[in-house]
Write a protein that holds these residues in place. Structure first.
Motif, PDB file in Angstrom:
ATOM      1  N   GLU A  42       8.917  -8.137   8.212  1.00 20.11           N
ATOM      2  CA  GLU A  42       9.853  -7.017   8.224  1.00 20.11           C
ATOM      3  C   GLU A  42       9.110  -5.689   8.084  1.00 20.11           C
ATOM      4  N   LEU A  43       8.164  -5.667   7.163  1.00 21.13           N
ATOM      5  CA  LEU A  43       7.414  -4.429   6.927  1.00 21.13           C
ATOM      6  C   LEU A  43       6.537  -4.083   8.121  1.00 21.13           C
ATOM      7  N   LEU A  44       6.061  -5.092   8.823  1.00 22.26           N
ATOM      8  CA  LEU A  44       5.264  -4.828  10.023  1.00 22.26           C
ATOM      9  C   LEU A  44       6.100  -4.081  11.061  1.00 22.26           C
ATOM     10  N   GLU A  45       7.353  -4.471  11.209  1.00 24.79           N
ATOM     11  CA  GLU A  45       8.229  -3.776  12.157  1.00 24.79           C
ATOM     12  C   GLU A  45       8.429  -2.317  11.741  1.00 24.79           C
ATOM     13  N   THR A  46       8.524  -2.089  10.426  1.00 24.51           N
ATOM     14  CA  THR A  46       8.652  -0.721   9.929  1.00 24.51           C
ATOM     15  C   THR A  46       7.402   0.089  10.270  1.00 24.51           C
ATOM     16  N   LEU A  47       6.246  -0.528  10.123  1.00 25.97           N
ATOM     17  CA  LEU A  47       4.989   0.153  10.459  1.00 25.97           C
ATOM     18  C   LEU A  47       4.918   0.457  11.950  1.00 25.97           C
ATOM     19  N   LYS A  48       5.417  -0.461  12.767  1.00 23.49           N
ATOM     20  CA  LYS A  48       5.405  -0.253  14.217  1.00 23.49           C
ATOM     21  C   LYS A  48       6.285   0.918  14.621  1.00 23.49           C
ATOM     22  N   GLU A  49       7.272   1.230  13.785  1.00 23.49           N
ATOM     23  CA  GLU A  49       8.146   2.370  14.058  1.00 23.49           C
ATOM     24  C   GLU A  49       7.466   3.692  13.711  1.00 23.49           C
ATOM     25  N   GLY A  50       6.258   3.624  13.176  1.00 24.53           N
ATOM     26  CA  GLY A  50       5.519   4.837  12.855  1.00 24.53           C
ATOM     27  C   GLY A  50       5.709   5.325  11.437  1.00 24.53           C
ATOM     28  N   ARG A  51       6.213   4.473  10.576  1.00 22.09           N
ATOM     29  CA  ARG A  51       6.470   4.891   9.203  1.00 22.09           C
ATOM     30  C   ARG A  51       5.315   4.512   8.270  1.00 22.09           C
ATOM     31  N   THR A  52       5.330   5.111   7.094  1.00 21.66           N
ATOM     32  CA  THR A  52       4.327   4.818   6.066  1.00 21.66           C
ATOM     33  C   THR A  52       4.902   3.825   5.064  1.00 21.66           C
ATOM     34  N   VAL A  53       4.180   2.739   4.875  1.00 18.13           N
ATOM     35  CA  VAL A  53       4.578   1.708   3.916  1.00 18.13           C
ATOM     36  C   VAL A  53       3.507   1.635   2.829  1.00 18.13           C
ATOM     37  N   VAL A  54       3.929   1.724   1.586  1.00 20.73           N
ATOM     38  CA  VAL A  54       3.024   1.583   0.441  1.00 20.73           C
ATOM     39  C   VAL A  54       3.275   0.231  -0.208  1.00 20.73           C
ATOM     40  N   VAL A  55       2.203  -0.516  -0.457  1.00 20.33           N
ATOM     41  CA  VAL A  55       2.303  -1.781  -1.192  1.00 20.33           C
ATOM     42  C   VAL A  55       1.694  -1.560  -2.568  1.00 20.33           C
ATOM     43  N   ILE A  56       2.454  -1.906  -3.599  1.00 20.15           N
ATOM     44  CA  ILE A  56       1.970  -1.751  -4.970  1.00 20.15           C
ATOM     45  C   ILE A  56       2.348  -2.988  -5.770  1.00 20.15           C
TER      46      ILE A  56
END
Length: 289
Positions: free
Chosen positions: A78-92
């Motif tokens: 799911e997060l990969l799709e968000t990244l493909k949309e050009g968004r910034t994802v932070v994992v903590i």
């Protein structure tokens, strides 16, 4: 730059953020900034993240989602799709760096394979912190994570590390610490030096240093808290049997009436060497009975 109004500019970016292992004051200004500006913050424990944000006075405007061991595989996609949309994802994670015995590796690998930018905000790490305070050699080391839970699997894993010359760093549950230390004492020898680092950087931080056998006895008294264990590597020549002493032990048993072949087999087994090797040595050095 990413924004939160549904419009996206720029490329997707995955940020692996190091979280404090005990003191909120150990965070960097960059972590504050990225938590406030990220489109999505994927947290191992969302409640701990909210608590940390409150302690830091940070307002997280992006979407917060859970990202832990049990949902890592599905959530990473799911997060990969968000990244493909050009968004910034932070994992903590709850503490330390993502991917180091914590969720993060799967998404990192997927993002790399898709050509998405992956970066990190360096932060506290129990691995390097424990190594630094252990007093053991730190020029070469390896991280072994959590030892297997099952005694048989753990014994086999430790046996495979008996000749590892680098300093070894492990994580362990306080409930299994005593049994793991005892297993290490058996695999590496009770005098192998180690350090048990408990509650690093926290109020009740404690560092116990000594031989594995000694530490196993101490840990049997119900140790609590987050545990990082540092064990000295194998030193060539360490624990090698004294052949003269082995021959003398065989002779002593023979003098007591034990057959030479049986005495050789027993002593060789205890010393962990091939009985043929000891038998040849005994035959050369001892008079024939």
């Amino acid at each position: 730059m990413p924004c939160h109004n549904g419009q996206v500019t720029g490329d997707g970016r995955l940020v692996l953020a190091g979280a404090p292992i005990g003191q909120a004051g150990d965070v960097s200004p960059r972590l504050r900034e990225v938590l406030e500006s990220a489109d999505v913050v994927a947290a191992e424990d969302t409640r701990r993240l909210r608590r940390l944000a409150t302690e830091l006075g940070v307002e997280i405007e992006g979407r917060v989602v859970s990202y832990y061991d049990q949902n890592e595989a599905a959530r990473a996609k799911e997060l990969l799709e968000t990244l493909k949309e050009g968004r910034t994802v932070v994992v903590i994670t709850d503490a330390g760096m993502p991917g180091v015995s914590d969720p993060g590796y799967r998404l990192t690998r997927l993002a790399i394979d898709e050509g998405i930018t992956v970066t990190a905000l360096p932060g506290p790490s129990a691995v390097t912190t424990a190594l630094a305070v252990s007093g053991l050699a730190s020029d070469r080391f390896c991280f072994e994570g959590f030892p297997p839970r099952k005694p048989g699997e753990r014994a086999r894993r430790l046996a495979s590390l008996a000749a590892e010359e680098r300093t070894m760093v492990f994580f362990e549950s306080p409930r299994r610490l005593a049994s793991s230390l005892a297993a290490m004492a058996e695999a590496f020898g009770p005098d192998r030096q180690a350090a048990v680092c408990r509650e690093l950087t926290k109020t009740y931080e404690e560092i116990r240093r000594g031989g594995l056998g000694e530490l196993a006895e101490w840990a049997a008294k119900d140790v609590k808290g987050e545990i990082t264990l540092v064990v000295a590597g194998y030193a060539p020549g360490e624990g090698e049997p004294d052949l003269d002493e082995l021959v003398a032990e065989v002779d002593r048993r023979v003098a007591e009436g034990v057959q030479r072949r049986l005495a050789v087999a027993e002593v060789a087994k205890q010393a962990g060497i091939p009985k043929r090797e000891l038998y040849d040595l005994v035959h050369r050095r001892s008079p024939t009975p």
